[in-house]
Each structure stands twice: as C-alpha cells, then as structure tokens.
Design a protein around this motif. Sequence first.
Motif, short mmCIF file in Angstrom:
data_model
loop_
_atom_site.label_atom_id
_atom_site.label_comp_id
_atom_site.label_asym_id
_atom_site.label_seq_id
_atom_site.Cartn_x
_atom_site.Cartn_y
_atom_site.Cartn_z
N ALA A 66 -20.33 -30.32 15.17
CA ALA A 66 -20.60 -31.26 14.07
C ALA A 66 -22.02 -31.09 13.56
CB ALA A 66 -20.38 -32.69 14.55
N LEU A 67 -22.97 -30.92 14.49
CA LEU A 67 -24.36 -30.79 14.07
C LEU A 67 -24.59 -29.52 13.27
CD1 LEU A 67 -27.19 -31.94 14.09
CD2 LEU A 67 -27.57 -30.81 16.31
N GLU A 68 -23.84 -28.46 13.56
CA GLU A 68 -23.98 -27.23 12.79
C GLU A 68 -23.67 -27.48 11.32
OE1 GLU A 68 -21.59 -24.16 14.46
OE2 GLU A 68 -22.37 -24.43 16.49
N PHE A 69 -22.59 -28.20 11.05
CA PHE A 69 -22.21 -28.46 9.66
C PHE A 69 -23.13 -29.50 9.02
CE2 PHE A 69 -18.32 -26.46 11.16
CZ PHE A 69 -18.05 -25.60 10.10
N ALA A 70 -23.54 -30.51 9.80
CA ALA A 70 -24.47 -31.51 9.26
C ALA A 70 -25.79 -30.87 8.88
CB ALA A 70 -24.69 -32.62 10.28
N THR A 71 -26.20 -29.85 9.63
CA THR A 71 -27.44 -29.14 9.31
C THR A 71 -27.28 -28.34 8.02
OG1 THR A 71 -27.99 -28.99 11.66
CG2 THR A 71 -29.13 -27.48 10.17
N ILE A 72 -26.14 -27.69 7.85
CA ILE A 72 -25.88 -26.97 6.60
C ILE A 72 -26.00 -27.92 5.40
CG2 ILE A 72 -24.08 -25.82 5.23
CD1 ILE A 72 -23.06 -24.63 7.89
N ALA A 73 -25.47 -29.13 5.55
CA ALA A 73 -25.45 -30.09 4.43
C ALA A 73 -26.82 -30.66 4.11
CB ALA A 73 -24.49 -31.23 4.75
N THR A 74 -27.78 -30.56 5.04
CA THR A 74 -29.07 -31.21 4.83
C THR A 74 -30.25 -30.26 4.89
OG1 THR A 74 -29.10 -31.71 7.22
CG2 THR A 74 -28.29 -33.43 5.75
N ASP A 75 -30.00 -28.98 5.12
CA ASP A 75 -31.07 -28.00 5.25
C ASP A 75 -31.21 -27.22 3.95
OD1 ASP A 75 -32.82 -26.00 5.87
OD2 ASP A 75 -31.82 -25.38 7.72
N GLY B 247 -28.41 -26.97 1.35
CA GLY B 247 -28.24 -28.41 1.32
C GLY B 247 -29.52 -29.14 0.96
N GLY B 248 -30.04 -28.87 -0.20
CA GLY B 248 -31.31 -29.46 -0.60
C GLY B 248 -31.21 -30.85 -1.17
N VAL B 249 -29.99 -31.29 -1.53
CA VAL B 249 -29.83 -32.60 -2.14
C VAL B 249 -30.31 -33.69 -1.20
CG1 VAL B 249 -27.45 -32.75 -1.31
CG2 VAL B 249 -28.18 -34.18 -3.20
N ARG B 250 -31.06 -34.64 -1.73
CA ARG B 250 -31.56 -35.75 -0.91
C ARG B 250 -30.52 -36.86 -0.89
NH1 ARG B 250 -37.38 -37.75 -1.07
NH2 ARG B 250 -36.76 -38.10 1.09
N SER B 251 -29.54 -36.69 -0.02
CA SER B 251 -28.44 -37.65 0.11
C SER B 251 -28.65 -38.51 1.34
CB SER B 251 -27.10 -36.91 0.21
OG SER B 251 -26.08 -37.78 0.66
N ALA B 252 -28.75 -39.81 1.14
CA ALA B 252 -28.91 -40.72 2.27
C ALA B 252 -27.71 -40.64 3.22
CB ALA B 252 -29.10 -42.15 1.76
N LEU B 253 -26.51 -40.51 2.65
CA LEU B 253 -25.32 -40.44 3.49
C LEU B 253 -25.32 -39.19 4.36
CD1 LEU B 253 -22.55 -41.63 4.25
CD2 LEU B 253 -21.56 -40.23 2.41
N TYR B 254 -25.65 -38.05 3.79
CA TYR B 254 -25.67 -36.81 4.56
C TYR B 254 -26.69 -36.89 5.70
CZ TYR B 254 -23.16 -34.61 0.61
OH TYR B 254 -22.27 -34.27 -0.37
N VAL B 255 -27.88 -37.40 5.39
CA VAL B 255 -28.94 -37.48 6.40
C VAL B 255 -28.56 -38.50 7.47
CG1 VAL B 255 -31.38 -37.97 6.79
CG2 VAL B 255 -30.68 -36.74 4.74
N PHE B 256 -27.92 -39.60 7.07
CA PHE B 256 -27.41 -40.58 8.05
C PHE B 256 -26.43 -39.92 9.01
CE2 PHE B 256 -23.56 -43.17 8.80
CZ PHE B 256 -24.07 -44.06 9.74
N HIS B 257 -25.48 -39.16 8.47
CA HIS B 257 -24.51 -38.48 9.32
C HIS B 257 -25.23 -37.59 10.34
CE1 HIS B 257 -20.99 -38.82 6.22
NE2 HIS B 257 -21.13 -39.91 6.95
N ARG B 258 -26.22 -36.84 9.88
CA ARG B 258 -26.93 -35.95 10.81
C ARG B 258 -27.66 -36.75 11.88
NH1 ARG B 258 -31.11 -30.99 9.26
NH2 ARG B 258 -31.73 -30.51 11.41
N GLY B 259 -28.30 -37.85 11.50
CA GLY B 259 -29.02 -38.67 12.47
C GLY B 259 -28.11 -39.25 13.53
N VAL B 260 -26.94 -39.72 13.14
CA VAL B 260 -26.00 -40.30 14.11
C VAL B 260 -25.50 -39.22 15.08
CG1 VAL B 260 -23.72 -41.35 14.36
CG2 VAL B 260 -25.29 -42.19 12.62
N ILE B 261 -25.21 -38.04 14.56
CA ILE B 261 -24.75 -36.95 15.42
C ILE B 261 -25.85 -36.57 16.42
CG2 ILE B 261 -24.05 -34.52 15.46
CD1 ILE B 261 -22.79 -35.07 12.63
N GLU B 262 -27.09 -36.48 15.96
CA GLU B 262 -28.20 -36.16 16.86
C GLU B 262 -28.39 -37.24 17.91
OE1 GLU B 262 -30.94 -33.48 13.81
OE2 GLU B 262 -31.02 -35.67 13.72
N LYS B 263 -28.21 -38.47 17.54
CA LYS B 263 -28.31 -39.57 18.52
C LYS B 263 -27.25 -39.41 19.60
CE LYS B 263 -28.27 -44.67 18.72
NZ LYS B 263 -27.00 -44.91 19.44
N GLU B 264 -26.04 -39.06 19.20
CA GLU B 264 -24.96 -38.87 20.17
C GLU B 264 -25.28 -37.73 21.12
OE1 GLU B 264 -21.57 -40.12 21.93
OE2 GLU B 264 -22.40 -41.00 20.08
#
Length: 470
Positions: A393-402, A407-424
């Motif tokens: 999951a983190l691999e794809f979340a990184t693609i979406a936010t890196d 993944g340069g778009v500044r999307s709060a939802l995308y970054v939230f998803h990445r943060g939750v996955i990293e917390k897990e």
Amino acid sequence: MEVMERETEHGWRSRRRSRMLIVSVAGAVVLGGVVVLLPWGGGDAPPPAPGPAALARSAVTTGVPAALGDLTVLIGDRETHLRAHPLDGASWAVLGTAYVERGRRTADTANWPKAEKALRTSLKVGAERDPQALEGMAALAVARRDFPAAKRWGESAVKAAPKRWTAHAVLIDAYTGLGDHEGVGRALDKLMDLRPDAPAVSARAAAVYRDRGWRADAEARILDAAAAAGASAERAAYLEQAGRLAFERGDRQEALRFFREALRTDPDQRAAQAGQGRVLAALGRTTDALSAYRAALAERPSPEYALELGELYESLGLGQAARVQYDLLRERVRVAGAAGGDEELVLGRFEADHGDPVSAVRRLRAEWGRQPGIAVADALGWALHRTGEHEEALEFATIATDGEQGGGVRSALYVFHRGVIEKELERYGPARRHLREALMINPYFSPLRAPQAERALAELGEPSVQDPPT
C-alpha cells in the motif's frame, strides 16, 4: 519553502480581484469622459446575433463548454438535417461531438452510444481521417474514462491535422489518465504554441499546473481564463474550476464565492452546485450542503457526487440515508458500464471504505494495469491498506504523493492516506509529518477523513526528544 509558497500565493491573491474585473468594451471610444458607440461598418444595423445552434456548434468544435439549452437546439437541428442529408459526414461529426458534450454536462451516459454511432458514421460516409470526428472519438473515450482509446484517437487526430489545437487539448486528458507525465508536458507545450491566448488553453494549463502542485500558477491561469471567456457557459466552467482550486487549498469562503458566481452565470453548472455542497459542509452549514448536493444529483446523477453525499450523511450519523446514496452510486456505475463507460475508480474507492475492500483491490489492480494514473495509484494504495497489505500500500501511496514519480498534486486526501499507512507500519515520524501536511493543505478536505486525520495525529502525539530526526 512553505513560507515562500504562502508569500507567492498571497501575491497572486492580491491580484485576483483585478483579473476578475477585466471588462472589454467593443466598438466604443471615450471622448471627454463619455463612452461613444461607433457605428457598425457595412450597414446601418449590426449583424444578427448567432442563434443557439450556431453558438453550440462553435463551442463543441473548438473545445469550449457549451450551454445545455444551446446543445439541445444544435442536436435537434443536426438530427433534422441528417434525415434529409445522411451522407453529410461533417454534420455527423458535429452531432456526435454535441452528444459527447451533453453527456459530459448531464452525466447521462445514454448519450455515449449515440455519440459513437454518429462519429463512426462520420468516419464512414465522410473523410476517413476527418480530424473533427477523430477528435470527437477521443473526447468520447475520455468521457468514458477509456484513456488508452483516447490516446489512440487523439494521436490520430493530431496526425490528421497537426495544427488543430483542440486535438492536443484532448490528448492532455488521455495522457493524464495514463500517468504519462512527459506526454502531458509535450501536449501542453504544443497547445500553448498554437493558441497561447485562448481562454480554453489557459484553463487546460491550470489543470496541468494543479496536478504538478503549482497552485499559484494554476490559480492565475484559471482566473485569466474566466476573465477572458466569451460565453456564459464557458466562463461558468472556469469559475467552477477556480472554486475547486480554492477549496483544495482550504479557502472555503473564496471557493463558495466562485461556485456561487458560476451558478449565477450558468444555472446548469451542476459541478458548481456540488462544489457548493462540499464547501457548505466544511462551513458546518449541513442543511444547506445537503440541499445543494441533492439539487446537483437531481440534474447530474454523477456517482462521484453520490459518494460525497453518502459520506456527508455518514459523518452526520445518518447511515440509512448514506446507503441510499451508495445504492445510487452502484446503479450509476452499472448504467455507465452498459454504455461503455469505466467507473472502476470511483467504485473501487467506494468499496475500499464502505463495501468490500478485497473487491476494491481486484478492481483497482486491473485499472492500474490498464491506465496507471495518479488517482488510481492513490485509490489502490488505500484499498491495499484496507485489506492489511500495508507495505505494498505504501508503494502506491508514495507514487501518488511523490513529485519525482508524477504525484505532485497537493491533495490532502492523498497525503492523509499515506500518513495513515505509515502509522500502521509504525513509521511514526513520516506518519506524523504527512498527517500534519494533509491538515495544512486543507483542514476540511472530507467530512469523514479530516476528523480521522486529527484523531490519528493526536494518537501519535509529539515526537520524543530521543526519537531520531525524520
């Protein structure tokens, strides 16, 4: 960098009002402070204004949003004409393109088979490489979210007429859906070489800049487009786009102003009405938000709007009302599929959070294999997280936010998803950083997810002085 960005955006905001007040006076001069109208050349009276069919035809053949009422007149006019002249390939192309635009404006997928039949008829009875028909097929594929087909048709249209700027415009959508960021850049460069001053080109540039995370540049471009737009429907579409940009950066009041102005300019601008619902919910005006969403869905039953309204109901504890919207979403996806559409992305997002996450992963893996855009990367990463596959999951979340991966778009939802996955995954430093970033980008990004981001951040607490730097 964040301070510099805020200062840059502040500079753009200080010039925003001046852009929106640009007014041109045609056929007039100022003498002694008095506006004097000049006579029309070539006669005593001005030429008659073009009728609705002519206005809609001009719009759909030049890649500009058309008014719904004008589209209806144009479609009726071309259908009548073609009954008497069935071998008029150019008119078949116009009719097909008008169907595509009406389907896009209304989310009525019944327009898509009609559009395909008309466009294929144009290619059969008219010029085999008619750029208008080829471009119409590309636009139809974009509306159906079939980006590989959109690329094929769009590139064929460019080969048939390299100087036709609208073909390059539709290729931007195709390449974006395929995650081809270099292709997007090439198409935008060509578009701006061909028509640098066209409002529609500024609007396309704004969308690309938004995806790259260049928020100030995107805002400047879309406000220029709105100020220079000719027809009401075109201007309303650009104001709606400006509203989305404002909401994405958390500016609720400005977003609401843009959405309201878009609706005043064109009452059929349902995307702006849904945008109002989004902002009003963020402002805590839930009754007004629900009314706005219902009104938008009544005229444009988009599965995306149904998902947003369902989640708003869910955030209010109204589970039964949410399930009604989720049922509508499933039905609209089914109808779109029967008409050749691909709504696997929105269905996968829904299933991940409110249905069957395993089904979501299966659907989104297939979608990623076919058209690997950034939105699909985010959705697939989140679905994998929901099934417990956090490392992948983190691999794809990184693609979406890196930004290095597109993944340069500044999307709060995308970054939230990445943060939750990293917390897990117990990567608490990056998790804390990304959850904070999500709430800094837009503290109101979702009635369900924004409170979850706040709770997750509170659970993480402040970093220990013994923790290594992140």
